[in-house]
Design an enzyme around this catalytic site. Structure first.
Site: not given
Ligand code: 1YM
Length: 645
Positions: A435, A508, A510, A512
């Site tokens: 990403e 990541d 997180d 997203d």
């Protein structure tokens, strides 16, 4: 259907019930949940037979309060109770205590659920802790109770009963079945399907566990069933279409024919891009298809092709394939055969070759005639087919574009942003889908360049759920991924051409990042599920925290992991905690140590544990139907809250 009248002598007696209790699997397939429900289907089949023979008009199935016992009742003639000459016992007792007893095993009737040819009643009795059969007939009510297949007491008779019919209550034997828990939804669905297949038969389901009652009664039979399939969005079964299908013509093609193998069919073309046919043999769902479905497919293709050619309806330059003809075709097919042979692990695939020929040669002329008699409908269907042929051509061209090889080297035209590895063998190599550009940069520097390739994702990944292949391949990120993998996509997928041993998604830690990973997994699941089945897809587990305690450094992938580390090192030195905002701010060396290095990293392999559930969850969470997504989330709101805390 023959309706030879019963007389007690027509019952043949072979043996007692000991063999059934010794080897239940031989009679009901097993003693798990499927076997347990088989008991219900057997008794239900006897009631349905009575309806098919023209004597019963309604059936009721009751699931009793604990979910451990069932009663099936019909309003037919009532099982025979007179004395059986050979055994001098009542016919009722013979039916329930003798294997192969019954006028039914001489092919007079169609075999039903397990092909038990009418021995069902005695098998269910043998495997029940308790069973009571009640008959109303000729103004009297008769009743007899059994325990583990043996009569307790005599056949009792009460005068003054009204009407006629049979009722069987049974409680399966816990000595045989490790877990006795009937599935109300499964029984309800079976009742509903029976009411569609036997049009006009009223089937009620009384669910005492959930305190609900259902009454199914469909004068329109399979036409009503088909209508329901079309309007249904994501349903409960994996093979249910993910999105509702809009028909391209109002009235479906229907066919009912009874010469030898009975065929009942309802068919309708829709705007959906899949083909969806539900099929049944003798009322048993054939989830894996088989020869009856094959016959339907070839018959339909021939009829439509003939119609198109006769009327010269194909535009120049367009060629239709059989797949184009059946794209968007929705249908329900029910056949009744005297000697069905089932195949496959779950015995839900019909294997009689003569049935393919029979269905083909029945459907073809009937459909062709219908098309000729309903010209405007036929033209709407042909327009739909031309559209399918054109879309196939367009997506083939788009796909050729992404898998195009350069003329000079014969190698793939790899995407510019791919940092490929130097090794050429797929087995030991890995592709990291990363990403973001900056993380891609760190990964590129930190990796083992001989074996690890990096494909950074720059733009947004398309949500592929419900998208056409053409749309999918227009998305640059996904088109690059397909090219890098080298194994093609959809129907032209070939695992042998995969350029890497492992496909690792690195996003990541997180929300997203999770979203992007989910979009990638949806794409892979829908367009190259073989990659998952072959165990080639992984999720990397980059750390979210760095915990320094004295001279030691620990990596934690999430909060619980961090807390565990803190607890283990409690009191040694003051811990220093760093939270990474994203992969991008991690030094290449750190990324190597924690996430890339095969010796120290942790990977999660993506597996499809339950294909039906996976399909449903993806359709609900990723599909267009926002209400399904809302429901999914609300159903799990409590779980989600706990996770947030
Ligand atoms: C709740 C389950 O079993 N109904 C039922 C069964 C039979 C008859 C009627 C029946 C059949 C015939 C003649 C015949 C059965 N008969 C036999 C046997 N409902 C349920 N309803 N009279 C009544 O087939 O000729 C077995 S079941 F053995 F007599 F053929």
């Amino acid at each position: 259907m023959t309706t030879a009248t019963y007389n007690a002598d027509s019952i043949q007696v072979l043996e007692g019930l000991e063999p059934v209790r010794k080897r239940p699997g031989m009679y009901i397939g097993g003693v798990g949940s499927a076997g347990l429900h088989h008991l219900v289907w057997e008794i239900l089949d006897n009631a349905v037979d009575e309806a098919m023979n023209g004597y019963a008009t309604s059936i009721e199935v009751a699931l009793h309060a604990e979910g451990t016992a069932v009663t099936v009742t019909d309003n037919g003639r009532g099982m025979p109770t007179d004395v059986h000459k050979q055994t001098k016992k009542s016919a009722l007792e013979v039916i329930f205590t003798m294997l192969h007893a019954g006028g039914k095993f001489d092919h007079k009737n169609y075999t039903t659920s397990g092909g038990l040819h009418g021995v069902g009643a005695s098998v269910v009795n043998a495997l029940s802790k308790e069973l009571t059969a009640t008959v109303r007939r000729d103004g009297s009510q008769w009743s007899m109770t059994f325990k583990r297949g043996k009569p307790v007491g005599k056949l009792s008779k009460t005068n003054g009963a009204r009407g006629s019919g049979s009722s069987v209550y049974f409680h399966p034997d816990p000595d045989i079945f490790p877990k006795i828990e009937f599935d109300a939804a499964l029984i309800r669905e079976r009742c509903e399907v029976i009411s569609y297949i036997h049009k006009g038969l009223k089937v009620m389901f009384v669910d005492e566990v959930n305190k609900e009652r259902y009454s199914f009664d469909h004068e329109d039979g399979l036409t009503a069933f088909l209508k329901k399939l079309l309007t249904q969005h994501a349903g409960t079964s994996g093979s249910t279409p993910a999105s509702g299908a809009k028909p391209v013509h109002e009235v479906p093609f229907t066919l009912t024919k009874e010469n030898g193998t009975k065929i009942d069919l309802a068919l309708q073309w829709t705007e959906a891009t899949d083909e969806y046919v539900k099929s049944y043999v003798n009322g048993i769902p054939t989830g894996s298809g088989g020869t009856h479905e094959t016959g339907l497919r070839t018959g339909v293709a021939k009829a439509v092709r003939n119609f198109i050619e006769t009327h010269n309806l194909m535009p120049k330059g367009v060629t239709v394939s059989a797949d184009d003809i059946r794209e968007g075709m929705y249908g329900v097919l029910s056949v009744f055969a005297t000697d069905p042979q089932f195949q496959g692990q779950t015995k839900d695939r019909l294997n009689n070759p003569e049935i393919a020929t029979h269905v083909d040669s029945t459907v073809r002329p009937a459909l062709e005639q219908w098309l000729n008699q309903n010209r405007s409908v036929a033209e709407a269907i042909v327009a739909r087919i031309i559209l399918a042929a054109r879309a196939r051509e367009a997506s083939r061209a788009a796909q050729a574009e992404v898998t195009r090889k350069t003329a000079t080297t014969g190698r793939l035209n790899l995407p510019g942003k791919l940092s490929d590895c130097t090794a050429h063998d797929a087995a030991g190599s890995e592709l990291f889908i990363v990403e973001g550009d900056s993380a891609g940069g760190s990964a590129k520097q930190g990796r083992d360049r001989t074996r690890q390739a990096i494909l950074p994702l720059r733009g947004k990944v398309l949500n592929t759920e419900g998208a056409s292949l053409q749309k999918v391949l227009e998305n640059k990120e996904l088109a690059d991924l397909v090219t890098a993998l080298g194994c093609g996509v959809g129907k032209s997928f070939d695992l042998g051409r995969l350029r890497y041993g492992k496909i690792i998604i690195l996003t990541d830690a997180d929300s997203d990042g999770h979203h992007i990973a989910t979009l990638l997994l949806t794409f892979i699941y829908r367009y190259m599920p073989e990659l998952m089945r072959a165990g080639r897809v992984y999720l990397a587990q980059p750390p979210l925290y760095r915990v320094d305690i004295g001279k030691e450094t620990y990596w934690a992938k999430d909060d619980p992991d961090r807390d565990r580390i803190l607890k283990e090192c409690n009191g040694r030195a003051k811990p220093e905690i760093t939270r990474f905002k994203g992969l991008g701010e991690m030094m290449p060396k750190v990324l190597w140590e924690t996430t890339l290095n095969p010796k120290t990293r942790r990977l999660l392999r993506v597996e499809i544990a339950d294909p039906l559930a996976t399909d449903r969850v993806i359709a609900e969470l990723m599909g267009k139907d926002a209400s399904a997504r809302f429901k999914f989330i609300m159903d799990r709101a409590e779980e989600a809250q706990e996770l947030d805390l």
